[in-house]
Enzyme design. Structure first.
Site, PDB file in Angstrom:
ATOM      1  CD  GLU A 180      -3.086  -1.046   2.146  1.00 16.45           C
ATOM      2  OE1 GLU A 180      -2.865  -0.423   3.192  1.00 16.45           O
ATOM      3  OE2 GLU A 180      -4.149  -1.629   1.913  1.00 16.45           O
ATOM      4  CD  GLU A 377      -4.116  -6.013   2.751  1.00 16.95           C
ATOM      5  OE1 GLU A 377      -4.947  -5.268   3.309  1.00 16.95           O
ATOM      6  OE2 GLU A 377      -2.893  -5.844   2.811  1.00 16.95           O
TER       7      GLU A 377
END
Ligand code: P53
Length: 478
Positions: A180, A377
């Site tokens: 991320e 995810e």
């Protein structure tokens, strides 16, 4: 049950975690101290975790124990096998391999641990998918070098990555560089800068400029990592990893459309560099207009061009909305000037639930980056209740089902090249944003509270049986 689509037999159905959120054993086998080890627990109402220079007595540091996966992995992997998981995404804690980050030689005990853990996965028919940096850099690199603003970190990181490739290339095929990396475009929330880049701002320092400087070093490190992997073993597949959060315009007003487009450009330029090998033109202009000093040398530009990724890893939890700013400027000084999308419900932690958004963003990524995509995810953080050894988590099944249904449409109807789906998380774990245990994501319940108290015993939730059936049917029994 809902009728889904039969996905290819080699589709990577699985689950994902990160080392610091599950392992515990924070000082075992010569492990160094990471950023995650000095982040205190926060809560739903007080969400920002306090970062302390050293460990303070009497305070709660949940990553010190995680869910004790460092010791329990053999039994937990048996449960993952029963679930039918084909892939398990976790990270290698940098501090287990290079405790301080700047050593010349790796820590053998750390390498041995991961070799054994990966072998246990492979023996269970589960492929490890590995993130190299997931919010857990050595604290020494923060204190001594100022985090990623320092170019020396490029060499430290690439050395760590190369050691991992050399030791595990026979066990691990898919790798990602930075988890991320785009979270820090929300630089108005300083914990993102700390978790992603180890940045602690000086008083009066321009956070946005510091973010761009640190990110440039990370992007160069990521590209060099791709090049290093090809030298060690050309078969390896190296991805970037972004939190994909669609930012919709609040209305059809052109100024809202413009604002939303720029917000998307601003959040996703990281992916442009990973996939396309260069900074977008608007960003070069933006740096010049702001007078920012971002030293992109010709040599750096060449590395970025050559070191593009093989695939894009992504998380997906929610979408955002935005509207024209009062001053009309296309700038983002606080959390992208985000506004609530009145059409969407929210989780208990205020995350807006938007299953169609995953189809929307997969199409957007395909159009823009032209890379295979791995969803590493997607999941639902919620309060669970353990009753007589059972957890009836229909809300989690509903969330996962709705998102997987949209992902399957993106693949079968839109032709997007998605190669895997790893839900967050097969087992309860420490929340990254709040440090809570109570924000549960797992298909497997762990009897442990926010202070680390409890038997640690595992129980299968209703969602476990549901996901097991989904995998067994190659995604067709939703
Ligand atoms: P937690 C922000 C927005 C979207 C995903 O999050 C995020 C974050 C940062 O917390 O993080 C990812 O545990 C991250 C995981 C994390 C997971 O989402 O805060 O990669 O480490 O646990 C869920 O509820």
């Amino acid at each position: 049950m809902t009728q889904g689509t039969k996905m290819p037999a080699d589709f990577l159905w699985g689950g994902a975690v990160a080392a610091h959120q599950v392992e515990g054993a924070w000082q075992e086998d010569v492990k160094g101290v990471s950023i995650a080890d000095v982040m205190q627990a926060a809560s739903r109402t007080q969400p920002v975790r306090k970062f302390t220079d050293t460990v303070q007595a009497g305070k709660i540091y949940p990553n010190h124990w995680g869910i004790d996966f460092y010791h329990t992995y053999p039994e937990d992997i048996k449960r993952f096998q029963e679930l039918g998981m084909k892939a398990f995404r976790t990270s290698i804690a940098w501090t287990r391999i290079f405790p301080n980050g700047d050593e010349k030689e790796p820590n053998q005990a750390g390498l041995d641990h991961y070799r054994q853990m990966f072998q246990a996965l492979l023996d269970a028919g589960i492929q490890p998918v590995i993130t190299l940096s997931h919010f857990e850099m050595p604290i020494h690199l923060v204190k001594e070098y100022g985090g990623w603003r320092n170019r020396k970190l490029i060499d430290f990181f690439v050395r760590f990555a190369r050691v991992c490739f050399e030791n595990f290339h026979d066990q691990v095929h898919y790798w990602m560089t930075f988890n991320e990396i785009d979270n820090q475009s929300d630089w108005g929330l300083p914990h993102h800068l700390l978790q992603d880049s180890g940045l602690q701002l000086q008083p009066g320092e321009n956070a946005e400029e510091a973010m761009f400087q640190a990110v440039h070093n990370e992007l160069v490190a990521s590209a060099k990592t791709v090049l290093a992997a090809r030298k060690v073993d050309p078969q390896l597949q190296i991805g970037g990893m972004l939190a994909m959060v669609p930012i919709y315009p609040l209305t059809a007003k052109p100024a809202d459309q413009m604002e939303a487009m720029r917000a998307m450009q601003y959040r996703y330029f990281f992916g442009d560099v990973h996939a396309l090998g260069q900074y977008p033109k608007w960003l070069r202009k933006y740096w010049a207009q702001k007078g920012y000093d971002i030293p992109v040398s010709a040599a750096d530009a060449d590395i970025l061009r050559r070191g593009t990724v093989d695939f894009m890893g992504m998380s997906y939890y929610m979408s955002f909305a935005t509207a024209e700013r009062a001053d009309g400027k296309l700038e983002f000084d606080e959390h992208h000037d985000l506004v609530d999308n009145p059409t969407l419900p929210k989780s208990d932690w205020g995350w807006q639930i938007d299953p169609i958004g995953v189809r929307w963003i997969l199409n957007w990524m395909e159009d823009r980056w032209h890379k295979p995509i791995m969803i590493v995810e997607n999941g639902f953080g919620a309060y669970d209740k353990l009753e007589d050894g059972h957890v009836h988590d229909q809300y989690r099944i509903d969330y996962l089902r709705a998102h997987i249904e949209q992902m399957e449409k993106a693949v079968t109807e839109d032709g997007v090249d998605v190669i895997g789906y790893m839900m967050w998380a097969p087992i309860d774990l420490i929340s990254a944003s709040t440090g809570e245990m109570a924000k549960r994501y797992g298909l497997i319940y762990v009897d442990q509270d926010d202070a680390g108290q409890g038997s640690g015993k595992r129980y299968l939730k209703d969602s476990f049986a549901w996901y097991k059936q989904l995998i067994a049917s190659d995604g067709s029994e939703l």
